[in-house]
Design an enzyme around this catalytic site. Structure first.
Site, short mmCIF file in Angstrom:
data_model
loop_
_atom_site.label_atom_id
_atom_site.label_comp_id
_atom_site.label_asym_id
_atom_site.label_seq_id
_atom_site.Cartn_x
_atom_site.Cartn_y
_atom_site.Cartn_z
N SER A 162 123.03 -115.73 84.96
CA SER A 162 121.52 -115.85 84.86
C SER A 162 121.00 -115.92 86.41
CB SER A 162 121.08 -116.99 84.27
OG SER A 162 119.70 -116.97 83.79
N GLU B 285 119.89 -112.28 74.20
CA GLU B 285 119.43 -113.39 75.28
C GLU B 285 118.35 -114.14 74.81
OE1 GLU B 285 120.97 -113.57 78.24
OE2 GLU B 285 122.25 -111.62 78.67
N HIS C 257 121.21 -116.34 75.33
CA HIS C 257 121.50 -116.46 76.62
C HIS C 257 122.60 -117.91 76.82
CE1 HIS C 257 120.23 -115.66 80.81
NE2 HIS C 257 119.87 -117.23 81.05
#
Length: 524
Positions: free
Chosen positions: A191, A312, A406
């Site tokens: 990320s 995600e 995610h």
């Protein structure tokens, strides 16, 4: 009689450090790579730490950078421990052999957290499994939020990214003393950590420091300076001070964190908003990192592995019931996503034709994921065929509605699925076989550059983890990505909500308020 094993000691440019053994692995924690970034150093580039005499104990995680806690909705899924103290520019080393000359491959971890949260002390990021498998692993703390990414007229931009560069330089200069090979450094991050890696790969000052890189759920990008500037100005207005580094440096840290949280609460990955991010600064980030990496000039010899999770967006929308709220808003949420992605109505029509069973939240979530992640990572791989590898993580969490969200892959990459902090996101019973496969892939790539499947080419091979036996699919997202035009174009008028007014400008901010999507999850 067996000789007692003495505690490991290693030298650094600033003094010797003493670690300890855990499960046969030598571990050093809380080693300072730069001086505390407070007092006259606040909002300034990092400076070397003060040298010390004798041997310094490196047995506990060092202080974490100032950061607000996650909201209750997200804290049930994500752990983010806080260690108090000023000396927050520190790093940790796990090594199977702390002897100089071992020349083992090195992996340097940059955590995620939207550049506002996270630290190297998260238990999911424990490096013992990597050391067990012959890797010297390093994890890094760096400045966050306004302290690390505020944009001011009287201070250099991107101090948090400069911290990461200082840590990388420390690793390159020092890791041989811990058994590592400075010529075999792999940067990996997830990320915001992956976004940071993209900027570092493109930075002129970092050329030659990295052999390989792994970008997990984050593309190379530079944010809009106006968005960061707006965050700073809004904070300054609330604090009733000038929007300068000198004025912010006089503000108490806790007050600054509270103000940052209040100003950033309306940012979201779905509809955007002001947020902290890496910006083009003409120095460390001389141009957009994706542009620098795709034109062949920057990090030309660096091998890349990159990928995403299949769902995600579910970490952005499931906590607090946001998934259902997006579905209820229907056309309003879809219009907001169109504005966020700078597309017309033809794109969501195409997604619905490809996936007629998908609800609004699924359509919005996958559109935004493609815009933020898959399109730029495809572009990066297209520019570097033969030396790029792409994966998708597709195992669904055992917790309701999270899917392959995610950050879910992290417990598998680190082989820390037994940690309670990993189970907060994965639930009980995560498959050890999947951890063996993914962790082994990361180890193989860091060791010799071959993760186990063919590199990127015109067929778009993507290694799929967690959806049955590991396999390589060809172009699994090509149909969706073909709906996007190669270059931005003016969007069609957005579908109007019930009152007939398209959600633009002030109306768009009202949509964000209705969704109540917190800035804490702009990027995990």
């Amino acid at each position: 009689m067996t000789a007692l094993r003495t505690d490991p000691v290693a030298s650094t440019p600033h003094g010797a450090v003493r670690g300890g053994y855990e499960d046969g692995v030598a571990v050093f924690r809380g080693i300072p790579y730069a001086a505390p970034p407070f007092g006259p150093r606040r909002f300034r580039p990092p400076e070397p730490p003060e040298p010390w005499d004798g041997v310094r104990d490196a047995l506990a995680f060092g202080p974490t950078a100032p950061k607000p806690p996650y909201s209750e909705a997200f804290a049930q899924y994500l752990s983010d421990p806080t260690v108090p103290g000023d000396d927050c520019l520190n790093l940790n080393v796990w090594t199977p052999d702390p002897a100089p000359g071992a020349r083992l491959p090195v992996m340097v971890w940059l955590h995620g957290g939207a550049l506002t949260r996270g630290s190297s002390a998260v238990p999911v990021y424990d490096g013992r499994a990597f050391a067990r498998d012959g890797i010297v692993m390093v994890s890094v703390n760096y400045r966050l939020g306004v302290e690390g990414y505020g944009y001011f007229p009287d201070a250099p931009a991107n101090p948090g990214l400069r911290d990461q560069l200082a840590a990388l330089e420390w690793v390159h200069a020092s890791i041989a003393a811990f058994g590592g090979d400075p010529d075999r450094i792999t940067l990996f991050g997830q990320s915001a950590g992956a976004i940071s890696i993209g900027a570092l790969l493109a930075a002129p000052q970092a050329q030659g420091l990295v052999r390989r890189a792994i970008l997990q759920s984050g593309p190379p990008e530079a944010g809009e300076r106006d968005k960061v500037r707006r965050m700073v100005r809004r904070m300054a207005t609330r604090l009733k001070i000038p929007a300068t580094a000198a004025a912010f440096a006089e503000v108490d840290r806790e007050l600054l964190l509270r103000t940052q949280g209040e100003v950033g609460r309306l940012s979201s990955p779905v509809l955007g908003g002001p947020a902290f991010g890496i910006v083009v600064d003409g120095d460390l980030v001389p141009r957009d990192p994706l542009e620098a990496l795709t034109d062949g000039g920057a990090a030309a010899g660096v091998e890349l592995m990159m990928g995403w999770t299949r769902d995600e967006y579910r970490l952005w929308l499931v906590p607090g019931g946001l998934l259902e709220r997006v579905d209820r808003l229907g056309a309003v949420a879809l219009a907001g996503a169109m504005a966020r992605c700078h597309v017309g109505s033809d794109v969501p029509r195409g997604y619905r034709a490809l996936h007629p069973e998908a609800g609004t939240a699924e359509t919005v979530g996958q559109m935004v994921t493609d815009h933020l992640l898959r399109r730029p990572l495809h572009r990066l791989a297209d520019a570097r065929p033969g030396s790029s590898y792409v994966y998708e993580f597709a195992w669904p969490s055992n917790l309701p509605d999270l899917g392959s969200c995610h950050a879910l892959e992290l417990g598998f990459v680190f082989d820390t699925g037994d940690a309670p902090e990993s189970r907060k996101l994965a639930g009980e019973g995560a498959p050890q076989s999947l951890a063996d496969e993914m962790h082994g892939t990361w180890v193989r790539f860091a060791t010799d550059g071959d993760p186990g499947w063919q590199p990127w080419d015109a067929t778009h091979p993507v290694r799929v983890f967690g959806d049955g036996a590991p396999r390589t699919d060809l172009g699994p997202r090509d149909a969706e990505l073909s709906l996007w035009t190669p270059a931005p174009h003016p969007p069609d008028p957005a579908p109007a909500p019930a009152n007939g007014t398209p959600p633009r400008g002030t109306e768009m901010r009202a949509v964000v308020r209705r969704l109540r999507l917190p800035g804490a999850v702009r990027r995990h």
